[in-house]
Design an enzyme around this catalytic site. Structure first.
Site, PDB file in Angstrom:
ATOM      1  N   LYS A  22       0.852  -1.217   0.000  1.00  0.00           N
ATOM      2  CA  LYS A  22       0.000   0.000   0.000  1.00  0.00           C
ATOM      3  C   LYS A  22       0.872   1.245   0.000  1.00  0.00           C
ATOM      4  CE  LYS A  22      -1.577   1.505   4.121  1.00  0.00           C
ATOM      5  NZ  LYS A  22      -1.277   2.919   4.433  1.00  0.00           N
ATOM      6  N   ASN A  23       1.917   1.253   0.842  1.00  0.00           N
ATOM      7  CA  ASN A  23       2.720   2.464   1.026  1.00  0.00           C
ATOM      8  C   ASN A  23       3.725   2.701  -0.080  1.00  0.00           C
ATOM      9  OD1 ASN A  23       1.218   2.984   3.237  1.00  0.00           O
ATOM     10  ND2 ASN A  23       2.785   2.422   4.732  1.00  0.00           N
ATOM     11  N   ARG A  93      -4.792  10.814   4.391  1.00  0.00           N
ATOM     12  CA  ARG A  93      -3.782  11.859   4.449  1.00  0.00           C
ATOM     13  C   ARG A  93      -2.726  11.689   3.352  1.00  0.00           C
ATOM     14  NH1 ARG A  93      -1.908  13.307   8.361  1.00  0.00           N
ATOM     15  NH2 ARG A  93       0.273  13.397   7.763  1.00  0.00           N
ATOM     16  N   CYS A 117      -4.456  12.154  12.921  1.00  0.00           N
ATOM     17  CA  CYS A 117      -5.258  10.930  12.906  1.00  0.00           C
ATOM     18  C   CYS A 117      -5.062  10.272  14.274  1.00  0.00           C
ATOM     19  CB  CYS A 117      -4.820  10.015  11.766  1.00  0.00           C
ATOM     20  SG  CYS A 117      -3.249   9.239  12.084  1.00  0.00           S
ATOM     21  N   ARG A 122       0.710  14.334  13.073  1.00  0.00           N
ATOM     22  CA  ARG A 122       1.205  14.067  11.720  1.00  0.00           C
ATOM     23  C   ARG A 122       1.218  15.318  10.833  1.00  0.00           C
ATOM     24  NH1 ARG A 122      -0.997   8.463   9.688  1.00  0.00           N
ATOM     25  NH2 ARG A 122       0.901   8.580   8.430  1.00  0.00           N
ATOM     26  N   PRO A 123       1.967  16.320  11.241  1.00  0.00           N
ATOM     27  CA  PRO A 123       2.057  17.540  10.428  1.00  0.00           C
ATOM     28  C   PRO A 123       2.781  17.263   9.106  1.00  0.00           C
ATOM     29  CG  PRO A 123       3.679  17.565  12.171  1.00  0.00           C
ATOM     30  CD  PRO A 123       2.831  16.355  12.412  1.00  0.00           C
ATOM     31  N   ILE A 124       2.715  18.211   8.181  1.00  0.00           N
ATOM     32  CA  ILE A 124       3.493  18.075   6.931  1.00  0.00           C
ATOM     33  C   ILE A 124       4.408  19.294   6.748  1.00  0.00           C
ATOM     34  CG2 ILE A 124       1.804  16.591   5.761  1.00  0.00           C
ATOM     35  CD1 ILE A 124       0.972  19.114   4.135  1.00  0.00           C
ATOM     36  N   ASP A 125       4.773  19.922   7.884  1.00  0.00           N
ATOM     37  CA  ASP A 125       5.634  21.115   7.823  1.00  0.00           C
ATOM     38  C   ASP A 125       6.944  20.852   7.099  1.00  0.00           C
ATOM     39  OD1 ASP A 125       6.004  19.430  10.146  1.00  0.00           O
ATOM     40  OD2 ASP A 125       7.527  20.836  10.795  1.00  0.00           O
ATOM     41  N   LEU A 126       7.498  19.641   7.263  1.00  0.00           N
ATOM     42  CA  LEU A 126       8.789  19.345   6.621  1.00  0.00           C
ATOM     43  C   LEU A 126       8.635  19.241   5.099  1.00  0.00           C
ATOM     44  CD1 LEU A 126      10.162  16.704   9.165  1.00  0.00           C
ATOM     45  CD2 LEU A 126      10.512  19.197   9.144  1.00  0.00           C
ATOM     46  N   ASP A 309       5.280   0.428  11.996  1.00  0.00           N
ATOM     47  CA  ASP A 309       4.065  -0.232  11.504  1.00  0.00           C
ATOM     48  C   ASP A 309       3.964  -1.693  11.928  1.00  0.00           C
ATOM     49  OD1 ASP A 309       3.838   1.542   8.328  1.00  0.00           O
ATOM     50  OD2 ASP A 309       3.410   2.119  10.388  1.00  0.00           O
ATOM     51  N   ILE A 331       8.395   6.938  16.821  1.00  0.00           N
ATOM     52  CA  ILE A 331       7.985   7.633  15.601  1.00  0.00           C
ATOM     53  C   ILE A 331       6.710   8.446  15.802  1.00  0.00           C
ATOM     54  CG2 ILE A 331       7.390   7.376  13.164  1.00  0.00           C
ATOM     55  CD1 ILE A 331      10.255   6.492  13.773  1.00  0.00           C
ATOM     56  N   ARG A 401      -8.391  -0.601   4.913  1.00  0.00           N
ATOM     57  CA  ARG A 401      -7.627   0.432   4.213  1.00  0.00           C
ATOM     58  C   ARG A 401      -6.297  -0.124   3.706  1.00  0.00           C
ATOM     59  NH1 ARG A 401      -7.205   6.065   7.208  1.00  0.00           N
ATOM     60  NH2 ARG A 401      -5.916   6.290   5.346  1.00  0.00           N
TER      61      ARG A 401
HETATM   62  C1  EPZ Z   1       4.469   6.865   6.385  1.00  0.00           C
HETATM   63  O1  EPZ Z   1       3.703   7.875   6.990  1.00  0.00           O
HETATM   64  C2  EPZ Z   1       3.563   5.667   6.269  1.00  0.00           C
HETATM   65  N1  EPZ Z   1       2.424   6.016   5.408  1.00  0.00           N
HETATM   66  C3  EPZ Z   1       3.068   5.259   7.656  1.00  0.00           C
HETATM   67  O2  EPZ Z   1       2.286   4.083   7.503  1.00  0.00           O
HETATM   68  C4  EPZ Z   1       4.286   4.931   8.515  1.00  0.00           C
HETATM   69  O3  EPZ Z   1       3.855   4.599   9.816  1.00  0.00           O
HETATM   70  C5  EPZ Z   1       5.228   6.140   8.558  1.00  0.00           C
HETATM   71  O4  EPZ Z   1       5.591   6.517   7.218  1.00  0.00           O
HETATM   72  C6  EPZ Z   1       6.507   5.862   9.332  1.00  0.00           C
HETATM   73  O5  EPZ Z   1       7.187   4.786   8.747  1.00  0.00           O
HETATM   74  C7  EPZ Z   1       2.596   6.014   4.066  1.00  0.00           C
HETATM   75  O6  EPZ Z   1       3.686   5.756   3.560  1.00  0.00           O
HETATM   76  C8  EPZ Z   1       1.389   6.349   3.238  1.00  0.00           C
HETATM   77  P1  EPZ Z   1       6.532  10.239   8.431  1.00  0.00           P
HETATM   78  P2  EPZ Z   1       4.270   9.399   7.004  1.00  0.00           P
HETATM   79  O7  EPZ Z   1       6.386  11.487   7.639  1.00  0.00           O
HETATM   80  O8  EPZ Z   1       5.121   9.638   5.809  1.00  0.00           O
HETATM   81  C9  EPZ Z   1       6.729  13.549  11.818  1.00  0.00           C
HETATM   82  C10 EPZ Z   1       0.456   2.697   7.796  1.00  0.00           C
HETATM   83  O9  EPZ Z   1       0.131   2.097   8.800  1.00  0.00           O
HETATM   84  N2  EPZ Z   1       6.611  14.513  10.717  1.00  0.00           N
HETATM   85  O10 EPZ Z   1       7.694   9.341   8.147  1.00  0.00           O
HETATM   86  O11 EPZ Z   1       3.123  10.296   7.248  1.00  0.00           O
HETATM   87  C11 EPZ Z   1       5.479  12.704  11.979  1.00  0.00           C
HETATM   88  O12 EPZ Z   1       4.543  13.375  12.783  1.00  0.00           O
HETATM   89  C12 EPZ Z   1       0.901   4.135   7.894  1.00  0.00           C
HETATM   90  O13 EPZ Z   1       0.506   2.214   6.638  1.00  0.00           O
HETATM   91  C13 EPZ Z   1       6.681  15.874  11.010  1.00  0.00           C
HETATM   92  O14 EPZ Z   1       6.826  16.278  12.153  1.00  0.00           O
HETATM   93  O15 EPZ Z   1       5.205   9.369   8.275  1.00  0.00           O
HETATM   94  C14 EPZ Z   1       6.008  11.456  12.623  1.00  0.00           C
HETATM   95  O16 EPZ Z   1       6.134  11.671  14.012  1.00  0.00           O
HETATM   96  C15 EPZ Z   1       0.638   4.677   9.280  1.00  0.00           C
HETATM   97  N3  EPZ Z   1       6.569  16.767   9.981  1.00  0.00           N
HETATM   98  C16 EPZ Z   1       7.409  11.289  12.018  1.00  0.00           C
HETATM   99  O17 EPZ Z   1       7.764  12.584  11.512  1.00  0.00           O
HETATM  100  C17 EPZ Z   1       6.403  16.355   8.674  1.00  0.00           C
HETATM  101  O18 EPZ Z   1       6.320  17.219   7.768  1.00  0.00           O
HETATM  102  C18 EPZ Z   1       7.482  10.298  10.871  1.00  0.00           C
HETATM  103  O19 EPZ Z   1       6.458  10.620   9.973  1.00  0.00           O
HETATM  104  C19 EPZ Z   1       6.343  14.979   8.408  1.00  0.00           C
HETATM  105  C20 EPZ Z   1       6.451  14.071   9.438  1.00  0.00           C
END
Ligand code: EPZ
Length: 431
Positions: A22-23, A93, A117, A122-126, A309, A331, A401
């Site tokens: 999926k990812n 998201r 969620c 889960r911000p997207i600031d980065l 995960d 995480i 999902r």
């Molecule tokens: C991906 O989510 C996966 N989803 C998640 O899988 C997975 O748990 C996660 O990576 C970690 O491996 C998809 O690939 C669609 P991150 P993602 O950005 O990209 C923080 C599942 O079960 N962060 O690596 O959203 C964030 O809050 C899902 O299939 C910021 O602060 O995760 C988290 O604490 C759940 N700012 C950490 O970084 C940002 O701009 C890692 O998040 C982005 C992230």
């Protein structure tokens, strides 16, 4: 809302084939927006999130043909809008993955800012800071992220993430492949899904080196073309079935998987007494050692270490292991919701901050439980399969999902599991 009814205590036996990841499929579908030519993707898992992602592409104007159940032929030659609506983003998201490709190819994108969620804010600031480094102007307008490339085209740059972000790395890769000049992404995510996306982009004509390492180098090109690509198997589904064999005391052959994508999981599970044989590069054989399971500590980290995960599934297994295991989640800030449900089934778990302490083994008995997020749902299914008696899991739309035909797959392995679909009308009392 659908529920699962599970009668536990039956060891699972047989062969299961792993579906596409999926990812990986989610960013790969988004990448089709980068070209006007047709991209053919195979091994796309038949799960809710990919149905949502397909709808997003169609809402933007792309044509999505599905000649076979798991093959999608996508042509984004007539994109009319550059906006991912709140309706879509609130359900998934990962719709934010449209930002990078739309910005790269059309110089504009508008995506509803995803809310948090169950597992965290889960911000997207980065993601957004990285787009600005590529020359985009990004603003927040009544809940929507509006990004534009003032000069019409993004400009390559050096980007270093403050922390590892999987979709952040994917979004920036997709933005950079059409930017003017070179982009270096430091502290990039190293997940296999990043490599799979890079492999697709390279087939489309992108110039990318270093995917799978923490430094990715991209040389922007003027345009990308069509390609044909097969999505990698789902490493988390693989880990889930490894757990199923161990927690039920059965023996499974897991086929069409990639053991090299889950080395940390295999190593940790072997430490606890799970016997995992790597038959070949796409097949595993799993059973519990006769000596039983031993509790082992684990900390979740970005790839190639133990994946967040798999944390919920591992916790379910540790309830059946001898001794104490400390599970540390680094995480996400709120990813222990499955613990309270496991406790209702008889588990001995104490939560303190991002640390869960599991004492085992404890006898699990069936109960009514509620799923809270995708991987927590999997954890409850695993516990239900091991528990004595009946478990009813509510809100299983979470599991739909990300797990393809999960009931069918478990039933084929001997599990007594069925889906209860809310038949409102059938349940209505005779008047
Ligand atoms: C991906 O989510 C996966 N989803 C998640 O899988 C997975 O748990 C996660 O990576 C970690 O491996 C998809 O690939 C669609 P991150 P993602 O950005 O990209 C923080 C599942 O079960 N962060 O690596 O959203 C964030 O809050 C899902 O299939 C910021 O602060 O995760 C988290 O604490 C759940 N700012 C950490 O970084 C940002 O701009 C890692 O998040 C982005 C992230």
């Amino acid at each position: 809302m659908d529920k699962f009814l599970i009668r536990g205590g039956r060891p699972l036996h047989g062969r299961v084939e792993i579906s596409g990841a999926k990812n990986s499929a989610l960013p790969c579908l988004a990448a089709t927006l980068l070209t006007s030519e047709t991209v053919i993707l195979h091994n796309v898992p038949y799960v809710k999130d990919l149905i949502t992602q397909r709808r997003l592409l169609e809402d933007l104007g792309a044509t999505v043909l599905t000649p076979e159940l798991r093959t999608q032929k996508i042509t984004a030659s007539h994109i009319q809008t550059f906006e991912a609506s709140y309706e879509l983003v609130k359900t998934m998201r990962a719709s934010v993955l449209a930002l990078g490709p739309l910005l790269a190819r059309f110089g504009k994108a508008k995506v509803s800012l995803p809310g948090g969620c169950a597992i965290g804010t889960r911000p997207i600031d980065l993601h957004l800071k990285a787009f600005e480094k590529l020359g985009a102007s990004v603003s927040l307008e009544s809940g929507d992220v509006v990004a534009t490339a003032p000069k019409g085209r993004l400009a390559g740059n050096d980007i270093e993430f403050e922390k590892v972000t999987v979709t952040g790395t994917e979004n920036v890769m997709m933005a950079a492949v059409l930017a003017e000049g070179k982009t270096t992404i430091r502290k990039a995510a190293r997940e296999p899904e990043i490599v799979d996306l890079a492999d697709l982009l390279i087939k489309m004509g992108a110039k990318i080196e270093g995917s799978g390492t923490e430094t990715i180098m991209i040389d922007g090109v003027d345009a990308l073309g069509g390609a044909e690509h097969s999505i990698i198997p789902d490493r988390i589904e693989t880990g889930t079935f490894i757990t199923a064999a161990a927690i039920t005391g059965g023996e499974l052959e897991i086929a069409k998987c990639r053991p090299d994508h889950i080395e940390a999981v295999i190593e940790k599970f072997r430490e606890t007494g799970v016997n995992i044989e790597i038959v070949d590069e796409t097949t595993l054989k799993v059973r519990r050692d006769s000596k039983g399971l031993v509790g082992k500590d684990v900390t979740t980290e970005p790839h190639p270490l133990f994946p967040t995960d798999m944390q919920a599934q591992y916790m379910a297994l540790m309830t059946q292991a001898e001794g104490t295991s400390e599970i540390i989640e680094t995480i996400f800030e709120n990813r222990f919701m499955h613990a309270s449900e496991l406790i209702r089934m008889g588990a001995d778990i104490h939560i303190s901050g991002n640390r869960a302490t599991v004492n085992g083994p404890t006898r699990l008995t069936g109960a009514r439980v509620i799923a809270s997020d995708l991987r927590a749902s999997a954890s409850l299914v695993l516990a239900g399969l091991a528990a004595e008696g009946e478990t009813i899991i509510d809100r299983v739309y979470h599991i739909d999902r990300g797990y393809e035909t999960i009931v069918r797959k478990f039933r084929a392995l001997g599990a007594d599991i069925e889906r209860l679909t809310e038949q409102i009308e059938e349940n209505a009392p005779e008047n």
